[in-house]
Design an enzyme around this catalytic site. Structure first.
Site, PDB file in Angstrom:
ATOM      1  N   LYS A 187       9.109  16.255  -8.921  1.00  0.00           N
ATOM      2  CA  LYS A 187       9.916  15.034  -8.867  1.00  0.00           C
ATOM      3  C   LYS A 187      11.009  15.186  -7.812  1.00  0.00           C
ATOM      4  O   LYS A 187      11.581  16.277  -7.657  1.00  0.00           O
ATOM      5  CB  LYS A 187      10.527  14.820 -10.263  1.00  0.00           C
ATOM      6  N   SER A 190      11.653   7.846 -15.943  1.00  0.00           N
ATOM      7  CA  SER A 190      11.839   7.836 -14.510  1.00  0.00           C
ATOM      8  C   SER A 190      10.854   8.737 -13.740  1.00  0.00           C
ATOM      9  O   SER A 190      10.702   8.571 -12.539  1.00  0.00           O
ATOM     10  CB  SER A 190      13.258   8.272 -14.165  1.00  0.00           C
ATOM     11  N   SER A 216      12.323  10.265 -19.897  1.00  0.00           N
ATOM     12  CA  SER A 216      11.798  10.253 -18.524  1.00  0.00           C
ATOM     13  C   SER A 216      10.589  11.162 -18.280  1.00  0.00           C
ATOM     14  O   SER A 216       9.943  11.050 -17.246  1.00  0.00           O
ATOM     15  CB  SER A 216      12.893  10.594 -17.521  1.00  0.00           C
TER      16      SER A 216
END
Lengths: 97, 469
Positions: free
Chosen positions: B78, B153, B177
């Site tokens: 990420k 996310s 997330s």
């Protein structure tokens, strides 16, 4: 809690944010709505409860006070927009002399 | 050869037995990425040359029988984990030009383990959201239906795993997330106990909550990755001194006699077809010897308010450092969601309101911590749906200031208490979108929740389903 536009402007100043007039109007209603829903917590009696600042119960974590390899001056400055003589260069904070 | 479709375990076995090379898997992943991006938009940065170079180096080391745990396996990370010499944006234009001079601990551990980095994945800007729609680089699409959101996310990480663009992925969770996008994309997502994995070099969102963790094709893969990530770090004072377990050792242990807690309040906000799939999954666990026990947990609706206040407060404090002086652009580049969160956080921390909002929320946090402690005296794990709905159409998060908090209502209480949780696939909606079930355990019980998840996974075939792309 209903916020006023002046309160929104004041908070934006504290947060160092520059908001357009339409953002101030929008945030006034959205933040008021969020605060109103947060006030649901007042229904819970917390008189007998302490705060939880660290959820796994750690406190005062120490490490050896020894130097270890760290960033060079060039590495620390590599992302700076403005620099001079190996320093970050910023606008003056205080006005006048 | 479609080596990109392999699980981490299969890739490691095949590399060890010299059935294929790291370069071959890496090429297959890059090929897949090229054919699916930009339609999927799971990546902010693709590292083609670098990946091939480190794959070739890995192949040399494999020939020398180096026993590194992830040697030669292509992975994605990420874009809120700092990567030395590789642009790291957190999907915000504020950091559009930021090239970190150091690696996050998670990244250096993965590199030391021999991983090949394919790229950095898309996310909600600053990890603020549950849709990946707040990314300044455009939304990631859900591989099951490109008209739908992947969740967030860590949406880019989740989408790239189910689309077989990578063997595995790293994400981060503050509340949901990892688990929520894993659920919406039909993969496994493990949020470890707070402090189990170092936050050093992770661009901070809510520092008292942030937990890095794996998103993977199978439960065993998550256990293998956690093994590499777990442990205390001198650069993160909140990382835990509790010794890491051997996370693969007990995966297939018998769960006869396991007591599973189920709380009705965790089902009241959930779509009917999700309730049915969770009921089926509980019946499956009963067949494996578990007992289901109804418990009464603190109503998750209050967790939304606690989470909103604590997280906004921590966001306003963490984002104060972005001033365009030492790195990145100025504060005028913040998107709407970041500004909204900074504003609320600044307000609840400001003089006169601190006790009314922040202290109150921190006390209710203790109520929630105690509530889980009591529950775990009666049950071994708690199971429920991961999210109240399956994936929603693109655009759903717009103009909804609390979209993320409501999408994450079922994961907020456990993250507030610092507990580990894992989301695994447990079926599909009538519209063909994946449904996720979460298993929550006491702090540092990762081995136990992985064990329960693995037993369920081995008894079912949901994890074998793949979208037609």
């Amino acid at each position: 809690m209903r916020l006023t536009e002046d309160q929104v402007r004041h908070v934006a100043k504290l947060a160092n944010l520059f908001l357009a007039e339409e953002e101030i109007v929008k945030f006034k209603s959205q933040l008021s709505e969020t605060l109103k829903s947060a006030e649901e917590l007042n229904q819970i009696d917390t008189a007998k409860f302490e705060i939880t600042p660290q959820v796994t119960g750690l406190s005062n974590i120490m490490r050896l006070d020894a130097t270890v390899p760290s960033l060079t001056q060039d590495q620390a400055l590599q992302n700076a927009r403005s620099k001079e003589n190996g320093y970050f260069k910023v606008k003056a904070v205080f006005e006048g002399d | 050869m479609d080596l990109n479709k392999l699980s981490l375990k299969q890739a490691l076995d095949g590399l060890k037995n010299r059935e294929f090379s790291a370069e071959e898997i890496t090429r297959d992943c890059l090929e897949r990425i090229k054919s699916l991006e930009p339609a999927l938009n799971a990546f902010v940065t693709i590292l083609e040359e670098e990946a091939l170079k480190s794959a070739k180096e890995a192949d040399d080391r494999i020939r020398n029988r180096s026993g590194l745990p992830l040697l030669g396996v292509p992975f994605v990370i990420k874009d809120n984990f700092c990567t030395l010499g590789i642009r790291t944006t957190a999907s915000s234009r504020v950091l559009d030009n930021f090239v970190p001079p150091y690696d996050a601990t998670v990244v250096s551990k993965l590199k030391d383990a021999g991983m090949v980095l394919l790229g950095k994945t898309n996310m909600d800007a600053w990890a603020h959201g549950s849709s990946t729609e707040t990314s300044d680089y455009g939304s990631t699409k859900n591989p099951w239906d490109l008209g739908y959101l992947p969740g967030g996310s860590s949406g880019g990480s989740a989408a790239s795993v189910i689309a077989d663009e990578t063997i595995g992925a790293i994400g981060s969770e503050t509340a949901g997330s990892i688990r929520q996008p894993a659920s919406w994309c039909g993969i496994v997502g493990l949020k470890p106990t707070y402090g189990r994995v170092s936050r050093y070099g992770l661009i901070a969102m809510g520092s008292s909550l942030d937990s890095p963790g794996p998103l993977s094709k199978t439960v065993e893969d998550s256990a293998l990755v956690l093994q590499v990530l777990a442990g205390q770090d001198q650069f993160d004072a909140t990382s835990s001194p509790v010794k890491a377990d051997n996370y693969t050792k007990d995966l297939s242990k018998n769960i006869d006699g396991l007591v599973v807690g189920v709380s009705a309040d965790y089902f009241s906000v959930v779509a009917e077809e999700i309730k049915e799939k969770i009921a089926d999954a509980l019946a499956e666990l009963e067949k494996l010897g578990a007992t289901i026990k109804q418990i009464k947990l603190f109503d998750p609706k209050y967790a939304i308010a606690v989470y909103t206040i604590l997280q906004r407060a921590e966001v306003s404090s963490n984002l104060a450092r972005f001033d365009g002086i030492r790195y990145g652009y100025g504060r005028e580049e913040f998107g709407e969601e970041a500004k909204r969160r900074i504003m609320l956080g600044t307000y609840v921390l400001s003089a006169g309101y601190y006790d009314q909002y922040y202290s109150k929320a921190q006390k209710v946090r203790t109520v929630i911590v105690d509530d889980f402690k009591k529950a775990f005296q009666e049950v071994d794990v708690i199971i429920g749906p991961t999210a109240p709905s399956v994936a929603l159409p693109l655009g759903s998060s717009k103009n909804h200031p609390m979209f993320g908090e409501i999408a994450d209502i079922l994961v907020e209480p456990s993250t507030i208490a610092g507990l580990p949780g894992i989301s695994i696939p447990c079926g599909f909606s009538n519209s063909g979108l994946p449904i996720g079930m979460q298993i929550i355990g006491p702090q540092f019980s990762e081995s136990l929740i992985l064990n329960v998840a693995y037993k369920y996974e081995q008894a079912t075939a949901w994890h074998k389903e793949k979208p037609k792309l």
